[in-house]
Structures are given as structure tokens and as C-alpha cells.
Design a protein around this motif. Structure first.
Motif, PDB file in Angstrom:
ATOM      1  N   ASP A  11     164.405  78.021 -36.287  1.00 22.05           N
ATOM      2  CA  ASP A  11     163.091  78.004 -36.905  1.00 22.05           C
ATOM      3  C   ASP A  11     162.549  79.417 -37.003  1.00 22.05           C
ATOM      4  OD1 ASP A  11     162.355  78.696 -34.388  1.00 22.05           O
ATOM      5  OD2 ASP A  11     161.223  76.893 -33.920  1.00 22.05           O
ATOM      6  N   LYS A  12     161.320  79.526 -37.528  1.00 21.42           N
ATOM      7  CA  LYS A  12     160.727  80.843 -37.746  1.00 21.42           C
ATOM      8  C   LYS A  12     160.454  81.565 -36.443  1.00 21.42           C
ATOM      9  CE  LYS A  12     158.592  79.578 -42.144  1.00 21.42           C
ATOM     10  NZ  LYS A  12     157.320  79.463 -42.903  1.00 21.42           N
ATOM     11  N   ALA A  13     160.269  80.839 -35.351  1.00 24.93           N
ATOM     12  CA  ALA A  13     159.962  81.487 -34.072  1.00 24.93           C
ATOM     13  C   ALA A  13     161.207  82.001 -33.382  1.00 24.93           C
ATOM     14  CB  ALA A  13     159.249  80.502 -33.137  1.00 24.93           C
ATOM     15  N   GLY A  14     162.379  81.701 -33.943  1.00 25.26           N
ATOM     16  CA  GLY A  14     163.597  82.219 -33.355  1.00 25.26           C
ATOM     17  C   GLY A  14     164.273  81.246 -32.412  1.00 25.26           C
ATOM     18  N   PHE A  15     163.812  79.982 -32.343  1.00 20.13           N
ATOM     19  CA  PHE A  15     164.405  78.987 -31.461  1.00 20.13           C
ATOM     20  C   PHE A  15     165.378  78.130 -32.250  1.00 20.13           C
ATOM     21  CE2 PHE A  15     160.988  79.972 -28.570  1.00 20.13           C
ATOM     22  CZ  PHE A  15     161.548  79.730 -27.328  1.00 20.13           C
ATOM     23  N   THR A  16     166.576  77.947 -31.733  1.00 23.38           N
ATOM     24  CA  THR A  16     167.540  77.029 -32.324  1.00 23.38           C
ATOM     25  C   THR A  16     167.374  75.652 -31.709  1.00 23.38           C
ATOM     26  OG1 THR A  16     169.227  77.558 -30.688  1.00 23.38           O
ATOM     27  CG2 THR A  16     169.134  78.953 -32.655  1.00 23.38           C
ATOM     28  N   ASP A  17     168.039  74.667 -32.354  1.00 25.13           N
ATOM     29  CA  ASP A  17     167.992  73.310 -31.803  1.00 25.13           C
ATOM     30  C   ASP A  17     168.551  73.276 -30.383  1.00 25.13           C
ATOM     31  OD1 ASP A  17     166.963  72.570 -34.191  1.00 25.13           O
ATOM     32  OD2 ASP A  17     168.816  71.711 -34.996  1.00 25.13           O
ATOM     33  N   ALA A  18     169.621  74.028 -30.162  1.00 25.71           N
ATOM     34  CA  ALA A  18     170.211  74.060 -28.816  1.00 25.71           C
ATOM     35  C   ALA A  18     169.239  74.669 -27.813  1.00 25.71           C
ATOM     36  CB  ALA A  18     171.519  74.855 -28.838  1.00 25.71           C
ATOM     37  N   MET A  19     168.497  75.669 -28.243  1.00 28.50           N
ATOM     38  CA  MET A  19     167.521  76.295 -27.338  1.00 28.50           C
ATOM     39  C   MET A  19     166.393  75.329 -27.026  1.00 28.50           C
ATOM     40  SD  MET A  19     167.445  80.082 -29.097  1.00 28.50           S
ATOM     41  CE  MET A  19     166.144  80.709 -28.071  1.00 28.50           C
ATOM     42  N   PHE A  20     165.964  74.528 -28.019  1.00 30.32           N
ATOM     43  CA  PHE A  20     164.936  73.528 -27.754  1.00 30.32           C
ATOM     44  C   PHE A  20     165.440  72.496 -26.743  1.00 30.32           C
ATOM     45  CE2 PHE A  20     162.517  74.681 -31.668  1.00 30.32           C
ATOM     46  CZ  PHE A  20     161.259  74.740 -31.078  1.00 30.32           C
ATOM     47  N   ARG A  21     166.656  72.052 -26.930  1.00 25.64           N
ATOM     48  CA  ARG A  21     167.202  71.070 -25.986  1.00 25.64           C
ATOM     49  C   ARG A  21     167.295  71.659 -24.580  1.00 25.64           C
ATOM     50  NH1 ARG A  21     170.622  69.857 -30.468  1.00 25.64           N
ATOM     51  NH2 ARG A  21     172.288  71.161 -29.600  1.00 25.64           N
ATOM     52  N   ARG A  22     167.758  72.900 -24.511  1.00 22.01           N
ATOM     53  CA  ARG A  22     167.852  73.539 -23.204  1.00 22.01           C
ATOM     54  C   ARG A  22     166.470  73.726 -22.580  1.00 22.01           C
ATOM     55  NH1 ARG A  22     171.081  77.059 -24.697  1.00 22.01           N
ATOM     56  NH2 ARG A  22     169.651  78.783 -25.167  1.00 22.01           N
ATOM     57  N   ALA A  23     165.476  74.051 -23.406  1.00 22.61           N
ATOM     58  CA  ALA A  23     164.121  74.221 -22.887  1.00 22.61           C
ATOM     59  C   ALA A  23     163.578  72.910 -22.337  1.00 22.61           C
ATOM     60  CB  ALA A  23     163.211  74.762 -23.988  1.00 22.61           C
ATOM     61  N   VAL A  24     163.849  71.801 -23.034  1.00 19.86           N
ATOM     62  CA  VAL A  24     163.381  70.498 -22.562  1.00 19.86           C
ATOM     63  C   VAL A  24     164.060  70.133 -21.249  1.00 19.86           C
ATOM     64  CG1 VAL A  24     163.362  68.033 -23.092  1.00 19.86           C
ATOM     65  CG2 VAL A  24     162.761  69.692 -24.863  1.00 19.86           C
ATOM     66  N   VAL A  25     165.364  70.378 -21.161  1.00 18.48           N
ATOM     67  CA  VAL A  25     166.086  70.077 -19.915  1.00 18.48           C
ATOM     68  C   VAL A  25     165.570  70.947 -18.778  1.00 18.48           C
ATOM     69  CG1 VAL A  25     168.347  70.134 -18.804  1.00 18.48           C
ATOM     70  CG2 VAL A  25     168.133  69.268 -21.136  1.00 18.48           C
ATOM     71  N   ASP A  26     165.311  72.239 -19.058  1.00 15.41           N
ATOM     72  CA  ASP A  26     164.775  73.125 -18.023  1.00 15.41           C
ATOM     73  C   ASP A  26     163.441  72.605 -17.493  1.00 15.41           C
ATOM     74  OD1 ASP A  26     166.915  74.823 -18.204  1.00 15.41           O
ATOM     75  OD2 ASP A  26     165.923  76.249 -19.559  1.00 15.41           O
ATOM     76  N   ALA A  27     162.591  72.157 -18.389  1.00  8.25           N
ATOM     77  CA  ALA A  27     161.276  71.677 -17.971  1.00  8.25           C
ATOM     78  C   ALA A  27     161.361  70.346 -17.253  1.00  8.25           C
ATOM     79  CB  ALA A  27     160.356  71.558 -19.179  1.00  8.25           C
ATOM     80  N   ALA A  28     162.316  69.494 -17.659  1.00 11.66           N
ATOM     81  CA  ALA A  28     162.352  68.129 -17.132  1.00 11.66           C
ATOM     82  C   ALA A  28     163.064  68.031 -15.791  1.00 11.66           C
ATOM     83  CB  ALA A  28     163.013  67.196 -18.146  1.00 11.66           C
ATOM     84  N   VAL A  29     164.265  68.589 -15.690  1.00  8.13           N
ATOM     85  CA  VAL A  29     165.077  68.297 -14.501  1.00  8.13           C
ATOM     86  C   VAL A  29     165.716  69.518 -13.858  1.00  8.13           C
ATOM     87  CG1 VAL A  29     165.599  65.947 -15.262  1.00  8.13           C
ATOM     88  CG2 VAL A  29     167.078  67.820 -15.976  1.00  8.13           C
ATOM     89  N   ARG A  30     165.900  70.588 -14.597  1.00  7.02           N
ATOM     90  CA  ARG A  30     166.683  71.693 -14.059  1.00  7.02           C
ATOM     91  C   ARG A  30     165.860  72.496 -13.057  1.00  7.02           C
ATOM     92  NH1 ARG A  30     169.580  74.577 -18.649  1.00  7.02           N
ATOM     93  NH2 ARG A  30     170.754  72.607 -18.565  1.00  7.02           N
ATOM     94  N   ALA A  31     166.498  72.882 -11.957  1.00  8.71           N
ATOM     95  CA  ALA A  31     165.817  73.695 -10.945  1.00  8.71           C
ATOM     96  C   ALA A  31     165.698  75.136 -11.424  1.00  8.71           C
ATOM     97  CB  ALA A  31     166.585  73.653  -9.621  1.00  8.71           C
TER      98      ALA A  31
END
Length: 423
Positions: A11-31
Motif C-alpha cells: 500500500d501507499k504507507a509501505g506495508f505489504t500484505d505479509a507485513m500486515f499479517r505479521r503485525a496482527v500476529v505480533d499484536a495478538a500472540v507473539r511475545a
């Protein structure tokens, strides 16, 4: 134009779909890999004030989260239900400073449970105090971690909390948009504060590295200067050795051939050493720097230094303690340079001050102390302290020590201990 591979659209902000998924996982469960940044790092009383403020907010928000549903919602939930919902919604605020991501996860689950249990009981399914606590936790989460974690928190909050509240509890769409905007604002503000703190920390680290590099450069330059200055001393002694070895066969009659050969070896070794010393010292000189023609100074020129300092506006007293004695050329030169640098610093940083120069001839070492009583007028801008680096190098070279620091009740003092025999 070629299409980007699936799963890697950007997207325009520089985030890829994979980065969004990783960000969601980081926020949800990853230590988290690193401890979170703190809002007010540093002094203990500031940290204590922060904890007290969070404690007061937690007590108030938790009490409000229990009282508001019991008194305003219809149908009214049982006080036990209100308590069970208020605890996970508001109490995690106590953890927001030290473990913000864990606090957000607990609070988000409590808010989701409230949306499911209290649906249709009010205009929206949460007490306003629970929402305020949740917003503060979102701020601390964005403050404490990388931007990707804040993105994941925002996505999960909007998609996993606000949207279900709109669908299940009947909260108006426009109000859901307002809540989403509040969450994004809190996350953006926390990210900005955390980013500024990170930038300041990085600048401080870079400044520390720069000061370390400058000190190292000053140390190397001073060592080269010391080597150039001591070249004359070494050259004099080597020349004396070479001349004496050359003259010995003529001064001593009937000298055995073996002794003449020995003196010839000493003479040649002295000349070779002198040549190599000059070559090495020549490498240490700057390209536009010629060899020093004048003899290196010593304490016999101390009065010249004092006269120059007095012309610069200082009041200088010189005290000689003990019986003056001949000292090695390196000690004499280093003592002179230490006094010279100390007087120069006093003229620059303590203009108009009264300076006391003490030269003490002890049994094993020459002690030099230079003390000023503070500036009489506005001093120059603080420097990098590289003069102290050079003085310490000179003292260390001779096996001595140098200390410098504030004097009582005002001013600055420099004390050097220079052993007579070196080390």
C-alpha cells in the motif's frame, strides 16, 4: 507494468500484505523481543509519580466500570457480572506502563466480552470509563513497541472489537467510526511520542560515539605530538653516544682491536637508531609541518608561561616546594606542557581568575598542581576536554597519574604526579 506477486501487494504507507499479517500476529500472540519503551524513563521519583497516576486512574475507571452498567444500563446487569467485566477491562491499566501489550490483550478480551454480554443494554456496550482505560492502554502500547505492533493493535481493535460491537450489540455505524478514530488517534500519538524518544536515544548514542571518536583522535594526535617533541631529546642522547663511541679510540691509547670494533658497532648502531627515529618521527608530522628547530622547553621557562598568562588577564602565583633538582628531559617537558595547557584552559574557561601554580619536588616524583578560583567574567563555550586527554597521555607515558576536577569552593584544579625515573 508487471503485477506484484500475490501476498506481497504494497500500500501507499509501505506495508505489504505479509507485513500486515505479521503485525496482527505480533499484536495478538507473539511475545515481544525487547522490553517496551517507557514514557518517563530516568529518575525514580518520576517513575513513582507515573505509577501513582496509573493507580489512581485504575481505581477510578474500575469503580466507574462497575457503577455505570448497574445504574444506567437496561436491562441492568447483576453487580457480579459488572464486576467480572470491569476487572479485565480497566484493571490492566496498572500494567500499561511496564507490560503494555499484555495489558492491551487482557483489556481487549474484556471489552469483547462486554460487547457480547451487554449487547442491547445501552447506546453502546461499554461504560465510558472502560473505554477511557482501553484508550490509555492503546497509547502505552504504541509508545512501547515498534510501529508494526501499533498497526496490528489498530487492525485487531477495529476489526475484532468495534466491528463486532456494531454488528452484535446494535451500536450505530457512525459511532463506531468515531471510536475507531479515537483508537487510531491514541495509537498515532503513542507512536509519535515513542518515535521521538527513540530518535533522541539514537542521537544521544551517536553523540557519545562521536565524543569517543574525538577523544580517541585527540589521544592519537597528542601521542604523535609527544613523540615529535621527545625526538629532540632522544636524538641528543643518541648523538652523544655516537660521538663518544667515535672519539673513544683516540682518547684511550693502546686500545685493543676488539674494543675498537665494539666502539665502532656502538657508533654505527647509534647512527642507525638516530636515522630510523628521524624517519619515523617524520611520518608523524603533518604535510605542512616542518621539523622543530628550537630546543624543547622545560620548567626553566616557567616564568615565561606565567608572564603570558598574566597578559591574558589571569592573576598567577607560582610556588616552588622542595629543593629544585635536575629531572629527566621527558619529565621536564611534560611538566611544562601540563602547566601550559592548564593556564590556557584557565584563561579560556575562567577569565580573570586567580591561579596558583605549585611545583613540588618530592622524593620520588615531581608534582605539579594548577588551581583557579573560578571565572570573574563570562567564560567561553565549553570545549571537548581534549586538553585533559593530552595531559593524561603525558603523565601516563612517564608512569605517573593526572587528576582534574572542580575545586572547593569554586574553580578547577589539575594535579599531576610525574615520577623522576619514568616507567
Amino acid at each position: 507494468m508487471s503485477e506484484q506477486p500475490a501476498g506481497h501487494r504494497q500500500d501507499k504507507a509501505g506495508f505489504t500484505d505479509a507485513m500486515f499479517r505479521r503485525a496482527v500476529v505480533d499484536a495478538a500472540v507473539r511475545a515481544p523481543k525487547e522490553p517496551p519503551r517507557r514514557l518517563m524513563p530516568g529518575r525514580r521519583w518520576v517513575r513513582l509519580l507515573e505509577h501513582l497516576l496509573l493507580l489512581a486512574m485504575t481505581v477510578g475507571f474500575t469503580g466507574g466500570s462497575i457503577a455505570i452498567p448497574v445504574n444506567l444500563f437496561d436491562p441492568t446487569p447483576h453487580p457480579t457480572v459488572a464486576l467480572l467485566l470491569a476487572v479485565p477491562q480497566a484493571v490492566p491499566l496498572l500494567l500499561a506502563s511496564r507490560w503494555p501489550l499484555a495489558a492491551w490483550r487482557i483489556s481487549a478480551l474484556g471489552m469483547l466480552a462486554g460487547a457480547l454480554v451487554l449487547r442491547g443494554a445501552y447506546f453502546w456496550p461499554w461504560p465510558v470509563t472502560s473505554w477511557l482505560a482501553f484508550v490509555v492502554i492503546c497509547f502505552f502500547t504504541a509508545l512501547g513497541y515498534e510501529r508494526s505492533v501499533a498497526v496490528g493493535v489498530g487492525v485487531l481493535t477495529i476489526g475484532g472489537l468495534i466491528v463486532p460491537a456494531v454488528v452484535v450489540s446494535g451500536m450505530p455505524d457512525w459511532f463506531g467510526l468515531i471510536l475507531a478514530g479515537i483508537v487510531l488517534l491514541a495509537l498515532s500519538f503513542g507512536d509519535a511520542v515513542g518515535g521521538r524518544y527513540t530518535a533522541e536515544l539514537s542521537l544521544a548514542e551517536q553523540e557519545a560515539l562521536r565524543r569517543r571518536d574525538l577523544a580517541r583522535q585527540a589521544r592519537l594526535e597528542e601521542r604523535a605530538r609527544i613523540a615529535r617533541e621527545l625526538h629532540d631529546v632522544v636524538a641528543h642522547h643518541m648523538s652523544v653516544i655516537a660521538m663518544q663511541a667515535e672519539a673513544a679510540p683516540y682518547k684511550i691509547p693502546d686500545l685493543p682491536d676488539a674494543a675498537k670494533d665494539t666502539f665502532a658497532l656502538v657508533r654505527d648502531a647509534a647512527r642507525d637508531a638516530l636515522t630510523e627515529t628521524r624517519r619515523v618521527v617524520g611520518l608523524l608530522r603533518a604535510e605542512d609541518e616542518g621539523p622543530e628547530r628550537r630546543p624543547q622547553p622545560g620548567l626553566e621557562r616557567l616564568e615565561d608561561l606565567v608572564a603570558g598568562a598574566r597578559q591574558a588577564g589571569l592573576t598567577v602565583d607560582v610556588v616552588i616546594v622542595g629543593v629544585p633538582r635536575p629531572v629527566a628531559a621527558g619529565v621536564d617537558l611534560s611538566a611544562y606542557r601540563i602547566v601550559q595547557e592548564s593556564l590556557s584552559n584557565a584563561a579560556r574557561y575562567a577569565p580573570g581568575s586567580h591561579v596558583r601554580v605549585e611545583v613540588r619536588y618530592g622524593p620520588a616524583a615531581l608534582a605539579v598542581t594548577v588551581t583557579d578560583d573560578g571565572p570573574r567574567t563570562a567564560p567561553a563555550e565549553p570545549g571537548g576536554g581534549h586538553g585533559l586527554v593530552g595531559m593524561r597521555e603525558r603523565a601516563t607515558m612517564l608512569g605517573g597519574a593526572l587528576s582534574a576536577g572542580p575545586a572547593e569552593p569554586a574553580g578547577w584544579t589539575v594535579t599531576a604526579e610525574l615520577p623522576y625515573g619514568g616507567a
